[in-house]
Design a protein around this motif. Structure first.
Motif, mmCIF file in Angstrom:
data_model
loop_
_atom_site.group_PDB
_atom_site.id
_atom_site.type_symbol
_atom_site.label_atom_id
_atom_site.label_comp_id
_atom_site.label_asym_id
_atom_site.label_seq_id
_atom_site.Cartn_x
_atom_site.Cartn_y
_atom_site.Cartn_z
ATOM 1 N N MET A 1 0.825 -1.207 0.000
ATOM 2 C CA MET A 1 0.000 0.000 0.000
ATOM 3 C C MET A 1 0.859 1.256 0.000
ATOM 4 N N ASP A 2 2.001 1.194 0.722
ATOM 5 C CA ASP A 2 2.898 2.350 0.731
ATOM 6 C C ASP A 2 3.460 2.606 -0.656
ATOM 7 N N SER A 5 0.768 4.255 -2.812
ATOM 8 C CA SER A 5 0.599 5.675 -2.480
ATOM 9 C C SER A 5 1.763 6.500 -3.002
ATOM 10 N N ASN A 6 2.973 5.976 -2.877
ATOM 11 C CA ASN A 6 4.143 6.698 -3.377
ATOM 12 C C ASN A 6 4.102 6.830 -4.894
ATOM 13 N N ALA A 9 1.648 9.538 -5.806
ATOM 14 C CA ALA A 9 2.191 10.862 -5.485
ATOM 15 C C ALA A 9 3.264 11.277 -6.483
#
Length: 245
Positions: A1-2, A5-6, A9
């Motif tokens: 998930m990280d 998200s990265n 972004a």
């Protein structure tokens, strides 16, 4: 998930407003083994939202797959409406602002105290509109022009390092650009109601992306009447809202 998200972004993607089904995937089983999840998304970048501000994604019912099909509707930009008057915080720091307010407030009006107050407020509104046209209208265009002017002044100074007049012009162009850049940041910060960013850190690109995202998120694409009819025409939606309230 990280990592997801990265990735979002870093690629500067913005979630497109959606309608229809919330859960976009079903494993096809029944009972306790049934799983419903939202694992499909619709994304766009700043260029897409600038060209198609009314873009909308619709997650439809599953037919031949365990995933919901996604249809993307592109509508032309809505007609430009006359902007509402709003006090800009950056005016208070600009030269001549206090004189503008003083000149408007010293205007002679007659009537009872409340009438005089409202009359002076209307006069002040006219003065501030003129102040906006002269100082802060099209602030982003002015900031870009000032940046180009500063760049040209630097090149000229680089070719004439001993020219005092060229040095003075470069310094003046530098001050003008940084002042307009700070005003532009303050303008967008107020529009987006962002309070936690420090002005002067050159957050203009972030402000532009956030403004696109906020416009897309807050856009009302359609309304349903009491009969269940979906209304998409802006004028008809306005009449429907007035009738409801």
């Amino acid at each position: 998930m990280d990592n997801f998200s990265n990735c979002v972004a870093q690629t500067e993607l913005i979630q497109i407003p959606v309608s229809g089904l919330h859960f976009t995937w079903h494993n096809g089983r029944q009972g306790e083994d049934s799983i419903l999840r939202k694992i499909d998304w619709a994304w766009g970048n700043q260029s897409l939202l600038a060209s198609w501000p009314l873009v909308k994604a619709n997650f439809q019912a599953r037919i031949g797959s365990d995933h919901s099909p996604i249809s993307l509707s592109l509508s032309p930009p809505p007609p430009r409406q006359k902007p509402r008057f709003k006090i800009l915080n950056l005016w208070a720091d600009q030269e001549g602002y206090e004189d503008t307010v003083k000149a408007a407030w010293e205007s002679e009006v007659w009537g009872n105290p409340i009438s005089r107050l409202t009359s002076k407020l209307r006069i002040l509104k006219g003065y501030l509109k003129l102040h906006h046209v002269l100082r802060t209208n099209c602030i982003s265009d002015k900031a870009r022009a000032a940046k180009e002017n500063w760049r040209a002044a630097q090149h000229h100074l680089d070719n004439h390092p001993d020219d005092k007049e060229a040095s003075a012009r470069e310094r003046e162009a530098c001050y003008c650009y940084h002042k307009l850049s700070a005003d532009e940041e303050c303008f967008f910060r107020q529009r987006l109601r962002v309070q936690w960013l420090k002005l002067g850190d050159k957050n203009t690109a972030f402000f532009h992306r956030s403004l696109m995202h906020r416009r897309a998120r807050n856009q009302i694409h359609s309304l349903k009447s009491e009969t269940g009819e979906e209304v998409k025409d802006p004028v008809a939606m306005g009449g429907l809202a007035v009738d409801f309230f």
